[in-house]
Design a protein around this motif. Structure first.
Motif, PDB file in Angstrom:
ATOM      1  N   UNK A 182     -29.011 -12.692 -20.979  1.00  0.00           N
ATOM      2  CA  UNK A 182     -28.960 -13.116 -22.382  1.00  0.00           C
ATOM      3  C   UNK A 182     -30.255 -12.789 -23.120  1.00  0.00           C
ATOM      4  N   UNK A 183     -30.120 -12.149 -24.270  1.00  0.00           N
ATOM      5  CA  UNK A 183     -31.247 -11.872 -25.169  1.00  0.00           C
ATOM      6  C   UNK A 183     -30.656 -11.547 -26.540  1.00  0.00           C
ATOM      7  N   UNK A 184     -31.353 -11.970 -27.570  1.00  0.00           N
ATOM      8  CA  UNK A 184     -30.842 -11.782 -28.938  1.00  0.00           C
ATOM      9  C   UNK A 184     -31.974 -11.337 -29.862  1.00  0.00           C
ATOM     10  N   UNK A 185     -31.674 -10.371 -30.707  1.00  0.00           N
ATOM     11  CA  UNK A 185     -32.645  -9.922 -31.707  1.00  0.00           C
ATOM     12  C   UNK A 185     -32.627 -10.847 -32.918  1.00  0.00           C
ATOM     13  N   UNK A 186     -33.813 -11.102 -33.435  1.00  0.00           N
ATOM     14  CA  UNK A 186     -33.973 -11.878 -34.670  1.00  0.00           C
ATOM     15  C   UNK A 186     -34.731 -11.007 -35.662  1.00  0.00           C
TER      16      UNK A 186
END
Length: 207
Positions: A182-186
């Motif tokens: 899991x990883x998300x760009x902001x």
């Protein structure tokens, strides 16, 4: 003074008058004055862009956000694959030593971050964004495909989020081994900069 002599006198004085005016003009155009003049021109240009709907803003943020995250992901992945040094990788995951990421952040006045599972509890993020992160994690656990999301945080700011593919090296390299990668760009957008980009796009289409 006779009329012919008076006319001759005026012609003799004209170069002096023009020189004085030129010197005054150059003295007035100091770098500071030019800077403020350029800023004023930009303010006026921004104010001319009218009738921008929320849908227009979202479309622009979505388009730009998609392009930016693609570039970021490629650069970060490439650099992570080049290094096995934990310290170097940690800096990369903090988006340090990434020239293109830095240039993009400066050019578009973006707040760029890479978020993980722990950020669901990060009170420094808006409630809306934490809810989105939680939803992304749920989708990842269900092995379903999640799309990008845009939230209007305040009247002057938008946040674009996009999940990193679960099979990307970024997930494990930056957040360790997880039960669910899991990883998300902001990407934090300033409304004024978005409006400016929209204005530039319109000018290009018209030219």
């Amino acid at each position: 003074m006779t009329k012919p002599h008076y006319i001759k006198f005026l012609f003799m004085k004209r170069p002096l008058v023009l020189s004085a005016l030129l010197i005054s003009f150059l003295a007035a155009c100091t770098p500071e004055r030019v800077r403020y003049t350029n800023e004023l021109k930009q303010e006026m240009a921004d104010s001319k862009i009218k009738r921008i709907t929320n849908a227009d803003m979202v479309e622009t943020v979505d388009n730009l956000g998609g392009k930016v995250t693609t570039v970021l992901e490629k650069e970060l992945t490439t650099q992570l694959q080049k290094s096995t040094n934990p310290a170097e990788r940690a800096k990369l995951c903090q988006l340090q030593n990434l020239p293109r990421a830095k240039a993009i952040a400066e050019r578009y006045a973006l707040d760029i971050r890479l978020l993980g599972k722990a950020d669901i509890q990060n009170k420094g993020l808006s409630t809306k964004e934490r809810e989105i992160l939680d939803a992304y994690l749920y989708s990842a656990k269900q092995k379903s495909t999640a799309i990008s999301n845009i939230q209007k945080i305040t009247d002057t700011s938008f946040v674009y989020n996009a999940p990193v593919p679960v099979n990307s090296v970024i997930c494990e390299a930056c957040f360790g081994k997880q039960e669910t990668p899991f990883a998300v760009w902001h990407l934090g957008f300033n409304k004024r900069e978005v409006v400016r980009r929209m204005g530039n796009t319109k000018k290009k289409k018209q030219s």
